[in-house]
Design a protein around this motif. Structure first.
Motif, PDB file in Angstrom:
ATOM      1  N   ASN A 145      24.277 -27.109 -78.361  1.00  0.00           N
ATOM      2  CA  ASN A 145      24.921 -28.097 -79.218  1.00  0.00           C
ATOM      3  C   ASN A 145      25.096 -27.630 -80.657  1.00  0.00           C
ATOM      4  O   ASN A 145      25.559 -28.399 -81.496  1.00  0.00           O
ATOM      5  N   ILE A 146      24.731 -26.384 -80.952  1.00  0.00           N
ATOM      6  CA  ILE A 146      24.881 -25.857 -82.301  1.00  0.00           C
ATOM      7  C   ILE A 146      25.777 -24.624 -82.271  1.00  0.00           C
ATOM      8  O   ILE A 146      25.591 -23.725 -81.442  1.00  0.00           O
ATOM      9  N   PHE A 147      26.757 -24.601 -83.169  1.00  0.00           N
ATOM     10  CA  PHE A 147      27.613 -23.440 -83.351  1.00  0.00           C
ATOM     11  C   PHE A 147      27.245 -22.801 -84.688  1.00  0.00           C
ATOM     12  O   PHE A 147      27.341 -23.436 -85.737  1.00  0.00           O
ATOM     13  N   TYR A 148      26.811 -21.551 -84.617  1.00  0.00           N
ATOM     14  CA  TYR A 148      26.253 -20.858 -85.779  1.00  0.00           C
ATOM     15  C   TYR A 148      27.365 -20.073 -86.473  1.00  0.00           C
ATOM     16  O   TYR A 148      27.900 -19.108 -85.923  1.00  0.00           O
ATOM     17  N   GLY A 149      27.692 -20.469 -87.709  1.00  0.00           N
ATOM     18  CA  GLY A 149      28.804 -19.848 -88.433  1.00  0.00           C
ATOM     19  C   GLY A 149      28.389 -18.860 -89.495  1.00  0.00           C
ATOM     20  O   GLY A 149      29.236 -18.217 -90.112  1.00  0.00           O
ATOM     21  N   GLY A 150      27.070 -18.733 -89.732  1.00  0.00           N
ATOM     22  CA  GLY A 150      26.555 -17.732 -90.655  1.00  0.00           C
ATOM     23  C   GLY A 150      26.011 -16.547 -89.880  1.00  0.00           C
ATOM     24  O   GLY A 150      25.847 -16.596 -88.658  1.00  0.00           O
ATOM     25  N   PRO A 151      25.698 -15.456 -90.572  1.00  0.00           N
ATOM     26  CA  PRO A 151      25.263 -14.241 -89.889  1.00  0.00           C
ATOM     27  C   PRO A 151      23.912 -14.381 -89.195  1.00  0.00           C
ATOM     28  O   PRO A 151      22.990 -15.017 -89.718  1.00  0.00           O
ATOM     29  N   ALA A 152      23.805 -13.765 -88.030  1.00  0.00           N
ATOM     30  CA  ALA A 152      22.528 -13.531 -87.359  1.00  0.00           C
ATOM     31  C   ALA A 152      21.964 -12.215 -87.890  1.00  0.00           C
ATOM     32  O   ALA A 152      22.655 -11.458 -88.576  1.00  0.00           O
TER      33      ALA A 152
ATOM     34  N   TYR B 178      20.870 -17.258 -91.119  1.00  0.00           N
ATOM     35  CA  TYR B 178      19.562 -17.761 -90.708  1.00  0.00           C
ATOM     36  C   TYR B 178      18.783 -16.659 -90.032  1.00  0.00           C
ATOM     37  O   TYR B 178      19.262 -15.527 -89.870  1.00  0.00           O
ATOM     38  N   GLU B 179      17.571 -16.966 -89.609  1.00  0.00           N
ATOM     39  CA  GLU B 179      16.616 -15.959 -89.160  1.00  0.00           C
ATOM     40  C   GLU B 179      16.839 -15.469 -87.734  1.00  0.00           C
ATOM     41  O   GLU B 179      16.204 -14.511 -87.292  1.00  0.00           O
ATOM     42  N   GLY B 180      17.754 -16.105 -86.984  1.00  0.00           N
ATOM     43  CA  GLY B 180      18.003 -15.699 -85.611  1.00  0.00           C
ATOM     44  C   GLY B 180      16.964 -16.253 -84.644  1.00  0.00           C
ATOM     45  O   GLY B 180      16.223 -17.179 -84.949  1.00  0.00           O
ATOM     46  N   PHE B 181      16.963 -15.697 -83.429  1.00  0.00           N
ATOM     47  CA  PHE B 181      15.993 -16.064 -82.401  1.00  0.00           C
ATOM     48  C   PHE B 181      16.075 -17.552 -82.046  1.00  0.00           C
ATOM     49  O   PHE B 181      15.058 -18.221 -81.889  1.00  0.00           O
TER      50      PHE B 181
ATOM     51  N   TYR C 250      19.027 -12.182 -81.107  1.00  0.00           N
ATOM     52  CA  TYR C 250      17.689 -11.741 -80.728  1.00  0.00           C
ATOM     53  C   TYR C 250      17.460 -10.255 -81.018  1.00  0.00           C
ATOM     54  O   TYR C 250      16.398  -9.718 -80.735  1.00  0.00           O
ATOM     55  N   VAL C 251      18.478  -9.597 -81.579  1.00  0.00           N
ATOM     56  CA  VAL C 251      18.418  -8.179 -81.957  1.00  0.00           C
ATOM     57  C   VAL C 251      17.846  -7.354 -80.798  1.00  0.00           C
ATOM     58  O   VAL C 251      16.958  -6.524 -80.973  1.00  0.00           O
ATOM     59  N   VAL C 252      18.397  -7.580 -79.607  1.00  0.00           N
ATOM     60  CA  VAL C 252      17.830  -6.941 -78.413  1.00  0.00           C
ATOM     61  C   VAL C 252      18.493  -5.612 -78.078  1.00  0.00           C
ATOM     62  O   VAL C 252      17.937  -4.813 -77.321  1.00  0.00           O
ATOM     63  N   VAL C 253      19.670  -5.336 -78.631  1.00  0.00           N
ATOM     64  CA  VAL C 253      20.378  -4.099 -78.268  1.00  0.00           C
ATOM     65  C   VAL C 253      20.627  -3.241 -79.493  1.00  0.00           C
ATOM     66  O   VAL C 253      21.516  -2.415 -79.516  1.00  0.00           O
ATOM     67  N   HIS C 254      19.813  -3.413 -80.521  1.00  0.00           N
ATOM     68  CA  HIS C 254      20.092  -2.763 -81.786  1.00  0.00           C
ATOM     69  C   HIS C 254      19.133  -1.618 -82.076  1.00  0.00           C
ATOM     70  O   HIS C 254      17.942  -1.713 -81.841  1.00  0.00           O
ATOM     71  N   ARG C 255      19.700  -0.541 -82.611  1.00  0.00           N
ATOM     72  CA  ARG C 255      18.913   0.542 -83.181  1.00  0.00           C
ATOM     73  C   ARG C 255      19.439   0.798 -84.590  1.00  0.00           C
ATOM     74  O   ARG C 255      20.637   0.806 -84.828  1.00  0.00           O
TER      75      ARG C 255
END
Length: 383
Positions: free
Chosen positions: A116-123, A108-111, A366-371
Motif C-alpha cells: 500500500n506504499i509507493f516509495y518515491g525517494g531513493p532506496a 529512507y533507510e530501505g528494508f 534490501y541491497v541484496v545484489v550490490h557490490r
C-alpha cells in the motif's frame, strides 16, 4: 469518464511546523503544484482534484490520527506525504488495514515493503551505494557518522557502515544528537568529530540541527582545510540556513537538484517560483512529491476511475517524465526507478553535479545484489 458520484480527493500528510517543517512545506507545495496543473488541464474525467491538509507538527500520533480521520470521515483512498520515517511507520498499519495508498516522496533507510506504499525517494542502492563509492575514491577511507537520533539516521548509518567496510574503509566513530539539539550538544559533537581527523563525515542529521552542525563543524577548522560533510538529505532548504563559506565543499547525493539546467527542470523551477511562497525552497523532495502526485493523477486518468484497484494497476504501467528524468515504479517492490546525482556545493551555494548515473537505477531496497566496486569504476576522481 468518472462516475459522477466519484470525486478525486488526495490527503496531504505534511507538517508546517516542527523540526523538518522547511522540507515538509517544500514537499506539500510540490504536491499542490502538481494538483493545480492537473486541474488546469481539466482534472480527472472533467472533475477537479481536491486535496485536504492540516499541519501535523512532525508528531507521529497526529499523522496517524489525521490519516484515520480522512479515511473514515472523508473516504480518502490516496495520500501523499510523510518525511521522517517514524511518521511513515506510524501510519503504515492504518494505510494497510484500510487498504488505501500512500505515496512517500522521501529518501529512507530501505528494508521495507508495503503493498500500500509507493516509495518515491531513493532506496539505499540509489543513494548510499554510489555515494560510498564516490567518497572512498575521492576523499579517503576514514569516516565518521553523525545523525539525528531516530530510525532513519541509525538505519542509514548501518547500511553505510557495511558499504564502507566492504571496500576497506574505517568507521572512526558514530555520534547522534536529539532532533531538537541544544547549541552545546551540537558543538560538543562537532568538536569530537573534528578531533578524530576524518577524511570525510557522513551526516544524517535532519531539520534544524543540520545548519547548526555544519556551522559548528566548520568553526573547528577556521585555520585549516576541513573535510567535507556528505549527506543523503541536506538540501537547498538547509543550505539557505547557513553561510556560503560553511556550505562550500560539502557533498550531497539526490535524484534532483535545483541547479539542473534541463528544459524540464527550468520549466518546473519557473512554475515553482510562480506558485510557492518566497520562503519555500525547491529541493529534491519537492520534486519527489511533485512527480509522485503527477504519477498518481496520470494513473487515475488512464484508469478512467478513482477506484483503488484500477488506479493501482495503472500505476505499474505509467512512466512519468519528471524534472529529474524518467521515473517509473518497480512492481516487485513498489519503489521507483530514479536517477542518482552526486553534487558538491559551490562557493555561491549552488549544487555542482559531479556524477550522474548512466540511467535510472532499479530500486533494490534490501541491497541484496550490490557490490561497492560496481559503482567505484563509474566514479570520476575529483581534480
Amino acid at each position: 469518464m468518472l462516475n459522477r458520484m466519484e470525486e478525486p480527493v488526495i490527503g496531504l500528510l505534511f507538517s508546517d511546523t516542527g523540526v523538518t517543517a522547511d522540507i515538509e512545506r517544500s514537499q506539500r507545495f510540490g504536491a499542490q503544484l502538481a494538483i493545480k496543473q492537473i486541474n488546469e488541464s481539466g482534472g480527472i474525467g472533467g472533475k477537479p482534484i481536491k486535496y485536504m491538509h492540516r499541519d501535523l507538527g512532525g508528531d507521529p500520533d497526529r499523522f496517524r490520527a489525521y490519516a484515520e480521520e480522512l479515511i473514515k470521515n472523508n473516504k480518502v483512498d490516496f495520500f501523499v506525504g510523510c518525511y521522517m520515517s517514524h511518521t511513515r511507520k506510524a501510519i503504515m498499519a492504518t494505510i494497510e488495514r484500510s487498504d488505501v495508498l500512500l505515496f512517500y516522496p522521501t529518501p529512507y533507510e530501505g528494508f521495507e515493503y508495503s503493498p500500500n506504499i509507493f516509495y518515491g525517494g531513493p532506496a539505499p542502492n540509489q543513494n548510499s551505494a554510489p555515494l560510498a563509492a564516490y567518497l572512498i575514491k575521492n576523499y579517503g577511507s576514514n569516516i565518521v557518522f553523525v545523525g539525528s537520533d531516530y530510525i532513519y539516521p541509525r538505519e542509514s548509518n548501518h547500511v553505510m557502515r557495511l558499504l564502507y567496510k566492504q571496500h576497506g574503509g574505517t568507521i572512526l566513530d558514530e555520534f547522534y544528537m536529539p532532533l531538537y539539539p541544544s547549541f552545546n550538544e551540537v558543538k560538543d559533537i562537532a568538536n569530537k568529530v573534528a578531533n578524530l581527523q576524518p577524511d570525510v563525515v557522513f551526516s544524517t542529521v535532519v531539520g534544524h540541527g543540520t545548519a547548526e552542525f555544519y556551522t559548528e563543524f566548520a568553526n573547528c577548522y577556521l585555520s585549516g582545510q576541513k573535510p567535507p560533510i556528505a549527506s543523503l538529505t541536506t538540501s537547498e532548504a538547509e543550505i539557505n540556513k547557513m553561510s556560503l563559506e560553511t556550505a562550500k565543499g560539502n557533498i550531497v547525493v539526490a535524484p534532483y537538484f535545483s541547479s539542473d539546467k534541463s528544459e524540464k527542470s527550468i520549466l518546473f523551477l519557473s512554475e515553482c517560483k510562480s506558485y510557492f511562497p518566497s520562503d519555500v525552497s525547491v529541493t529534491a523532495w519537492t520534486e519527489a512529491a511533485y512527480h509522485q502526485t503527477l504519477l498518481l493523477c496520470q494513473a487515475m486518468q488512464a484508469a478512467g476511475s478513482v477506484e483503488l484497484e484500477k488506479v493501482r494497476e495503472q500505476l505499474y504501467l505509467t512512466e512519468i517524465h519528471a524534472p529529474q528524468g524518467p521515473v517509473w515504479i518497480e512492481k516487485q517492490n513498489n519503489h521507483s526507478h530514479l536517477t542518482s546525482r552526486i553534487a558538491e556545493i559551490d562557493h555561491d551555494g549552488a549544487f555542482n553535479v559531479k556524477w550522474i548515473s548512466p540511467s535510472p537505477i532499479c530500486p533494490d531496497p534490501y541491497v541484496v545484489v550490490h557490490r561497492l566496486e560496481n559503482w567505484t569504476e563509474l566514479m570520476p576522481r575529483v581534480l
